[in-house]
Enzyme design. Structure first.
Site, mmCIF file in Angstrom:
data_model
loop_
_atom_site.group_PDB
_atom_site.id
_atom_site.type_symbol
_atom_site.label_atom_id
_atom_site.label_comp_id
_atom_site.label_asym_id
_atom_site.label_seq_id
_atom_site.Cartn_x
_atom_site.Cartn_y
_atom_site.Cartn_z
ATOM 1 N N ARG A 75 88.973 61.808 39.290
ATOM 2 C CA ARG A 75 89.029 61.590 37.846
ATOM 3 C C ARG A 75 87.672 61.839 37.204
ATOM 4 O O ARG A 75 87.452 62.835 36.520
ATOM 5 C CB ARG A 75 89.517 60.166 37.527
ATOM 6 C CG ARG A 75 89.943 59.965 36.056
ATOM 7 C CD ARG A 75 88.813 59.695 35.089
ATOM 8 N NE ARG A 75 88.048 58.502 35.422
ATOM 9 C CZ ARG A 75 86.982 58.106 34.745
ATOM 10 N NH1 ARG A 75 86.533 58.828 33.710
ATOM 11 N NH2 ARG A 75 86.296 57.038 35.112
ATOM 12 N N ASP A 76 86.728 60.957 37.420
ATOM 13 C CA ASP A 76 85.420 61.064 36.775
ATOM 14 C C ASP A 76 84.685 62.320 37.206
ATOM 15 O O ASP A 76 83.994 62.960 36.414
ATOM 16 C CB ASP A 76 84.587 59.822 37.119
ATOM 17 C CG ASP A 76 83.390 59.641 36.206
ATOM 18 O OD1 ASP A 76 83.061 60.575 35.457
ATOM 19 O OD2 ASP A 76 82.787 58.575 36.242
ATOM 20 N N HIS A 115 80.676 50.276 38.108
ATOM 21 C CA HIS A 115 80.690 51.743 38.109
ATOM 22 C C HIS A 115 79.284 52.214 37.745
ATOM 23 O O HIS A 115 78.780 51.884 36.666
ATOM 24 C CB HIS A 115 81.717 52.227 37.073
ATOM 25 C CG HIS A 115 81.808 53.710 36.943
ATOM 26 N ND1 HIS A 115 82.789 54.450 37.582
ATOM 27 C CD2 HIS A 115 81.057 54.602 36.255
ATOM 28 C CE1 HIS A 115 82.639 55.727 37.266
ATOM 29 N NE2 HIS A 115 81.586 55.852 36.458
ATOM 30 N N HIS A 128 76.061 55.271 37.733
ATOM 31 C CA HIS A 128 75.656 56.678 37.757
ATOM 32 C C HIS A 128 74.240 56.789 38.305
ATOM 33 O O HIS A 128 73.467 55.823 38.264
ATOM 34 C CB HIS A 128 75.747 57.280 36.354
ATOM 35 C CG HIS A 128 77.145 57.599 35.933
ATOM 36 N ND1 HIS A 128 77.462 58.675 35.142
ATOM 37 C CD2 HIS A 128 78.333 56.999 36.225
ATOM 38 C CE1 HIS A 128 78.770 58.707 34.944
ATOM 39 N NE2 HIS A 128 79.321 57.706 35.587
ATOM 40 N N CYS A 154 79.933 61.827 32.049
ATOM 41 C CA CYS A 154 80.750 61.451 30.901
ATOM 42 C C CYS A 154 80.594 62.517 29.834
ATOM 43 O O CYS A 154 79.516 62.642 29.243
ATOM 44 C CB CYS A 154 80.345 60.087 30.347
ATOM 45 S SG CYS A 154 81.300 59.600 28.889
ATOM 46 N N ASN A 188 77.781 60.551 39.326
ATOM 47 C CA ASN A 188 78.026 59.249 39.927
ATOM 48 C C ASN A 188 77.200 59.092 41.199
ATOM 49 O O ASN A 188 76.644 60.051 41.724
ATOM 50 C CB ASN A 188 79.506 59.136 40.296
ATOM 51 C CG ASN A 188 80.412 59.135 39.084
ATOM 52 O OD1 ASN A 188 80.681 58.108 38.502
ATOM 53 N ND2 ASN A 188 80.892 60.312 38.717
#
Length: 310
Positions: free
Chosen positions: A14-15, A211, A213, A244, A253
């Site tokens: 996803r990310d 979460h 980064h 993002c 990430n």
């Protein structure tokens, strides 16, 4: 958490994929998810229920989620931006469903086109929808506090505002909240301080994940800080891909491979098999030949005599 000391939630599908221009074919996504699950990754965020016009990279999320739900023992997570997205997500019966609430209202308007109050109204509607389902069909509903450590648009983000919105999410009907360093601003002291503040407000059981980064190279340091204070779930992305799109300068990430090595070297069980994890990375590299992958452990290999946590 009986099987693991720390649970890794793999967000690459996803990310990771939403932040690159390459569109991975659906068949490759399914094969990658198979490989990740075979490595023992306990939870995979497989996609986001946003319009294909917004994120064409994730247009096949429903197909991918349905496939992943058939993998025994795998927790399947999805992201939803609003009530409509939640309606679509519930049709595939995910294990977990998250909605982002950016503490930076400017980022919220850019990311989901809603201010704080509007997002909270969506949360209430989604919570009611989830509660209308039979208990055995209800996904865990998480409110993700994005830009919790700083924003590339607004700059400093108030920690009191983070706490206020965490409380608001729980009151609106979320099962739990999560903290997200969307922009890679966090430092270890800040991570521990903010976790404790949110715990004091909503309860330790209602914030278990973070979460992070690695924009400024603090990713693993922040993960360690979170683990030391008692967080039990950490998001990461294979090869460190991701970011993002709505936050300028917010890059990758933390790298799943390096995170797993750090935790296992410390004696913390993740349940992840290194050989199978490296095999999944090789598949990813083949599927995305024009995208850079990051991480030190895959290149250096495991130290001689290394033993995983028992």
């Amino acid at each position: 958490m009986a099987k693991f000391d720390i649970e890794i939630s793999e967000v690459g599908p996803r990310d990771g994929l939403q932040s690159i221009s390459t569109i991975m074919p659906t068949a490759d996504k399914l094969a990658w998810i198979d490989a990740l699950a075979a490595a023992g990754i306990p939870e995979i965020e497989v996609g986001s229920f946003v319009p294909a016009s917004v994120l064409p990279q994730l247009a096949d999320t429903a197909i991918v989620a349905r496939y992943a739900r058939e993998i025994a023992g795998l927790s399947v997570a999805v992201l939803v931006p609003n009530f409509r997205g939640a309606q679509n997500a519930i049709e595939v019966r995910p294990t977990k469903m998250s909605i982002p609430l950016s503490v930076s209202e400017t980022h919220s308007l850019r990311n989901v086109k809603r201010n704080h109050q509007q997002v909270l109204e969506e949360v209430k509607r989604i919570a009611e929808l989830v509660k209308s389902l039979p208990k055995d069909q209800r996904p865990k509903f998480e409110g993700g506090l994005s830009t919790a450590f700083g924003c590339t648009i607004e700059g400093i983000v108030s920690e009191d505002k983070v706490v206020e919105l965490a409380v608001a999410l729980m009151e609106a009907g979320c099962d739990e909240v999560g903290l997200s360093d969307t922009t890679g601003y966090a430092n270890p002291a800040q991570v521990q301080r903010l976790i404790k503040k949110v715990w004091a407000a909503v309860g330790k059981e209602n914030l278990t994940g973070i979460h992070l980064h690695n924009t400024r190279g603090q990713g693993l340091a922040n993960a360690l800080a979170a683990v030391e204070v008692g967080i039990t779930t950490i998001d990461s992305s294979m090869g460190g891909i991701g970011g993002c799109p709505a936050a300028p300068g917010a890059s990758g990430n933390i790298v799943t491979e390096d995170l797993v090595f750090m935790l296992e070297a410390m004696g913390l069980k993740t349940g992840i098999d290194f050989d199978a994890m490296f095999a999944a990375r090789k598949f990813l590299a083949k599927a995305l030949p024009n995208e850079p992958l990051y991480g030190f452990t895959p290149d250096a290999g495991l130290p001689k005599g290394f033993q995983r946590a028992l």
